[in-house]
Motif scaffolding. Structure first.
Motif, PDB file in Angstrom:
ATOM      1  N   LYS A 243      39.927  47.443  23.714  1.00 11.47           N
ATOM      2  CA  LYS A 243      39.875  48.462  24.746  1.00 11.47           C
ATOM      3  C   LYS A 243      38.549  49.199  24.582  1.00 11.47           C
ATOM      4  O   LYS A 243      38.208  49.649  23.490  1.00 11.47           O
ATOM      5  N   GLN A 244      37.788  49.279  25.676  1.00  9.75           N
ATOM      6  CA  GLN A 244      36.501  49.964  25.647  1.00  9.75           C
ATOM      7  C   GLN A 244      36.722  51.470  25.727  1.00  9.75           C
ATOM      8  O   GLN A 244      37.791  51.938  26.116  1.00  9.75           O
ATOM      9  N   SER A 245      35.674  52.238  25.427  1.00 15.65           N
ATOM     10  CA  SER A 245      35.783  53.701  25.435  1.00 15.65           C
ATOM     11  C   SER A 245      36.084  54.251  26.838  1.00 15.65           C
ATOM     12  O   SER A 245      36.689  55.302  26.972  1.00 15.65           O
ATOM     13  N   GLU A 246      35.702  53.506  27.895  1.00 16.30           N
ATOM     14  CA  GLU A 246      35.974  53.948  29.271  1.00 16.30           C
ATOM     15  C   GLU A 246      37.409  53.635  29.702  1.00 16.30           C
ATOM     16  O   GLU A 246      37.805  53.961  30.808  1.00 16.30           O
ATOM     17  N   GLY A 247      38.168  52.943  28.854  1.00 14.27           N
ATOM     18  CA  GLY A 247      39.546  52.597  29.187  1.00 14.27           C
ATOM     19  C   GLY A 247      39.727  51.185  29.704  1.00 14.27           C
ATOM     20  O   GLY A 247      40.850  50.741  29.917  1.00 14.27           O
ATOM     21  N   ASN A 248      38.637  50.464  29.917  1.00 15.88           N
ATOM     22  CA  ASN A 248      38.731  49.073  30.371  1.00 15.88           C
ATOM     23  C   ASN A 248      39.030  48.158  29.188  1.00 15.88           C
ATOM     24  O   ASN A 248      38.685  48.463  28.053  1.00 15.88           O
TER      25      ASN A 248
ATOM     26  N   VAL B  25      30.408  24.164  40.054  1.00 18.01           N
ATOM     27  CA  VAL B  25      31.731  24.299  39.448  1.00 18.01           C
ATOM     28  C   VAL B  25      31.805  25.634  38.716  1.00 18.01           C
ATOM     29  O   VAL B  25      30.832  26.042  38.079  1.00 18.01           O
ATOM     30  N   PHE B  26      32.953  26.313  38.842  1.00 20.68           N
ATOM     31  CA  PHE B  26      33.142  27.495  38.011  1.00 20.68           C
ATOM     32  C   PHE B  26      34.597  27.643  37.605  1.00 20.68           C
ATOM     33  O   PHE B  26      35.502  27.196  38.298  1.00 20.68           O
ATOM     34  N   LEU B  27      34.799  28.238  36.437  1.00 26.42           N
ATOM     35  CA  LEU B  27      36.125  28.488  35.889  1.00 26.42           C
ATOM     36  C   LEU B  27      36.406  29.973  36.013  1.00 26.42           C
ATOM     37  O   LEU B  27      35.595  30.800  35.587  1.00 26.42           O
ATOM     38  N   ALA B  28      37.555  30.305  36.608  1.00 26.41           N
ATOM     39  CA  ALA B  28      37.919  31.701  36.802  1.00 26.41           C
ATOM     40  C   ALA B  28      39.287  31.974  36.192  1.00 26.41           C
ATOM     41  O   ALA B  28      40.184  31.128  36.244  1.00 26.41           O
ATOM     42  N   ALA B  29      39.438  33.159  35.616  1.00 27.01           N
ATOM     43  CA  ALA B  29      40.746  33.643  35.183  1.00 27.01           C
ATOM     44  C   ALA B  29      41.317  34.432  36.357  1.00 27.01           C
ATOM     45  O   ALA B  29      40.619  35.252  36.964  1.00 27.01           O
ATOM     46  N   GLU B  30      42.582  34.183  36.679  1.00 28.89           N
ATOM     47  CA  GLU B  30      43.224  34.859  37.809  1.00 28.89           C
ATOM     48  C   GLU B  30      44.533  35.466  37.333  1.00 28.89           C
ATOM     49  O   GLU B  30      45.318  34.812  36.652  1.00 28.89           O
ATOM     50  N   TYR B  31      44.746  36.725  37.706  1.00 28.92           N
ATOM     51  CA  TYR B  31      45.956  37.424  37.294  1.00 28.92           C
ATOM     52  C   TYR B  31      46.267  38.533  38.292  1.00 28.92           C
ATOM     53  O   TYR B  31      45.434  38.922  39.109  1.00 28.92           O
ATOM     54  N   GLU B  32      47.494  39.049  38.207  1.00 28.69           N
ATOM     55  CA  GLU B  32      47.941  40.134  39.084  1.00 28.69           C
ATOM     56  C   GLU B  32      48.009  41.433  38.302  1.00 28.69           C
ATOM     57  O   GLU B  32      48.283  41.432  37.105  1.00 28.69           O
ATOM     58  N   THR B  33      47.756  42.547  39.012  1.00 29.54           N
ATOM     59  CA  THR B  33      47.937  43.882  38.458  1.00 29.54           C
ATOM     60  C   THR B  33      48.693  44.719  39.484  1.00 29.54           C
ATOM     61  O   THR B  33      48.805  44.319  40.651  1.00 29.54           O
ATOM     62  N   PRO B  34      49.188  45.879  39.084  1.00 24.81           N
ATOM     63  CA  PRO B  34      49.880  46.719  40.067  1.00 24.81           C
ATOM     64  C   PRO B  34      48.993  47.123  41.256  1.00 24.81           C
ATOM     65  O   PRO B  34      49.478  47.259  42.374  1.00 24.81           O
ATOM     66  N   LYS B  35      47.694  47.261  41.027  1.00 28.40           N
ATOM     67  CA  LYS B  35      46.780  47.641  42.111  1.00 28.40           C
ATOM     68  C   LYS B  35      46.381  46.476  43.009  1.00 28.40           C
ATOM     69  O   LYS B  35      46.183  46.642  44.201  1.00 28.40           O
ATOM     70  N   ASN B  36      46.211  45.291  42.418  1.00 28.98           N
ATOM     71  CA  ASN B  36      45.692  44.134  43.152  1.00 28.98           C
ATOM     72  C   ASN B  36      46.584  42.917  42.952  1.00 28.98           C
ATOM     73  O   ASN B  36      46.945  42.592  41.824  1.00 28.98           O
ATOM     74  N   SER B  37      46.869  42.229  44.056  1.00 30.94           N
ATOM     75  CA  SER B  37      47.707  41.036  43.943  1.00 30.94           C
ATOM     76  C   SER B  37      46.932  39.860  43.347  1.00 30.94           C
ATOM     77  O   SER B  37      47.531  38.939  42.807  1.00 30.94           O
ATOM     78  N   LEU B  38      45.608  39.881  43.450  1.00 28.57           N
ATOM     79  CA  LEU B  38      44.789  38.821  42.856  1.00 28.57           C
ATOM     80  C   LEU B  38      43.518  39.412  42.271  1.00 28.57           C
ATOM     81  O   LEU B  38      42.730  40.040  42.972  1.00 28.57           O
TER      82      LEU B  38
ATOM     83  N   GLY C  22      41.041  48.851  33.639  1.00 29.46           N
ATOM     84  CA  GLY C  22      42.338  49.457  33.375  1.00 29.46           C
ATOM     85  C   GLY C  22      42.927  48.844  32.127  1.00 29.46           C
ATOM     86  O   GLY C  22      42.265  48.148  31.375  1.00 29.46           O
ATOM     87  N   SER C  23      44.181  49.109  31.910  1.00 25.87           N
ATOM     88  CA  SER C  23      44.882  48.570  30.743  1.00 25.87           C
ATOM     89  C   SER C  23      45.988  47.654  31.223  1.00 25.87           C
ATOM     90  O   SER C  23      47.172  47.933  31.056  1.00 25.87           O
ATOM     91  N   ASN C  24      45.585  46.554  31.838  1.00 24.49           N
ATOM     92  CA  ASN C  24      46.557  45.662  32.473  1.00 24.49           C
ATOM     93  C   ASN C  24      46.689  44.305  31.803  1.00 24.49           C
ATOM     94  O   ASN C  24      47.462  43.481  32.274  1.00 24.49           O
ATOM     95  N   LEU C  25      45.944  44.034  30.733  1.00 23.76           N
ATOM     96  CA  LEU C  25      45.886  42.673  30.211  1.00 23.76           C
ATOM     97  C   LEU C  25      46.831  42.377  29.050  1.00 23.76           C
ATOM     98  O   LEU C  25      47.181  41.216  28.845  1.00 23.76           O
ATOM     99  N   ARG C  26      47.247  43.373  28.277  1.00 21.42           N
ATOM    100  CA  ARG C  26      48.072  43.092  27.085  1.00 21.42           C
ATOM    101  C   ARG C  26      49.346  42.346  27.476  1.00 21.42           C
ATOM    102  O   ARG C  26      50.138  42.818  28.279  1.00 21.42           O
ATOM    103  N   GLY C  27      49.521  41.154  26.899  1.00 22.77           N
ATOM    104  CA  GLY C  27      50.710  40.350  27.149  1.00 22.77           C
ATOM    105  C   GLY C  27      50.786  39.744  28.544  1.00 22.77           C
ATOM    106  O   GLY C  27      51.788  39.142  28.906  1.00 22.77           O
ATOM    107  N   LYS C  28      49.730  39.879  29.321  1.00 19.83           N
ATOM    108  CA  LYS C  28      49.724  39.441  30.727  1.00 19.83           C
ATOM    109  C   LYS C  28      49.564  37.931  30.829  1.00 19.83           C
ATOM    110  O   LYS C  28      48.766  37.335  30.133  1.00 19.83           O
ATOM    111  N   GLU C  29      50.349  37.314  31.720  1.00 25.04           N
ATOM    112  CA  GLU C  29      50.161  35.907  32.038  1.00 25.04           C
ATOM    113  C   GLU C  29      48.973  35.781  32.983  1.00 25.04           C
ATOM    114  O   GLU C  29      48.762  36.650  33.836  1.00 25.04           O
ATOM    115  N   PHE C  30      48.219  34.695  32.823  1.00 23.11           N
ATOM    116  CA  PHE C  30      47.089  34.461  33.713  1.00 23.11           C
ATOM    117  C   PHE C  30      46.918  32.971  33.929  1.00 23.11           C
ATOM    118  O   PHE C  30      47.423  32.149  33.168  1.00 23.11           O
TER     119      PHE C  30
END
Length: 167
Positions: free
Chosen positions: A51-56, A82-95, A127-135
């Motif tokens: 977790k960064q000092s700004e909360g990200n 070609v590019f590889l992207a990580a995709e996940y959902e958060t409460p604010k954004n569906s993608l 934000g703090s949306n990644l801990r334990g998050k499926e992606f």
């Protein structure tokens, strides 16, 4: 008898018609090929998850990318991006999409590859949306033709999960 001008005109008209017909047939032949690419990504390690000092939150991954994109190449293919992207959902954004790695494949000979690398670009969540998050890891590609329109597609690979604790 026909004049020289009439004969030249008939010959040029025939030549242009044959050339136009050949162009149409060549263009249609490119649409007949159905690509069947394959890709696999293995996450080998979470180098850090903090977790960064700004909360990200920021993640660094080591992964192995194996892909066979040779079927993308036809007579009309200039290169494939070609590019590889990580995709996940958060409460604010569906993608949420974060680009992790990219490359340009200039020819069919380079289209089958296996690389071991870390993410080329920072994987930061606002934000703090990644801990334990499926992606998902998604391999996107854009085929850049010599003539005609560009097309894009992707392969979605599911079943990845972030660590539950910061490292």
């Amino acid at each position: 008898m026909h004049s020289l001008g009439f004969r030249v005109n008939a010959l040029l008209t025939l030549g242009v018609t044959v050339l136009a017909l050949m162009c149409v047939m060549a263009s249609l032949s490119d649409n007949l090929s159905v690509p069947s690419p394959s890709a696999n990504v293995q996450v080998l390690n979470f180098n850090w998850f903090q977790k960064q000092s700004e909360g990200n939150e920021e993640v660094s991954l080591t992964f192995k990318i194996s892909a066979d994109l040779q079927s993308m190449f036809t007579w009309n293919t200039k290169q494939v991006f070609v590019f590889l992207a990580a995709e996940y959902e958060t409460p604010k954004n569906s993608l949420n999409q974060v680009s992790l790695w990219d490359g340009i494949i200039p020819s069919k000979e380079h289209a089958k590859f296996s690389i071991h690398t870390t993410n080329k670009y920072r994987f930061v969540d606002q934000g703090s949306n990644l801990r334990g998050k499926e992606f998902n890891l998604t391999m996107h590609w854009h085929v850049m033709p010599k003539t005609g329109k560009m097309f894009a597609d992707k392969i979605v690979m599911t079943g990845y999960r972030m660590p539950k604790e910061y490292r």
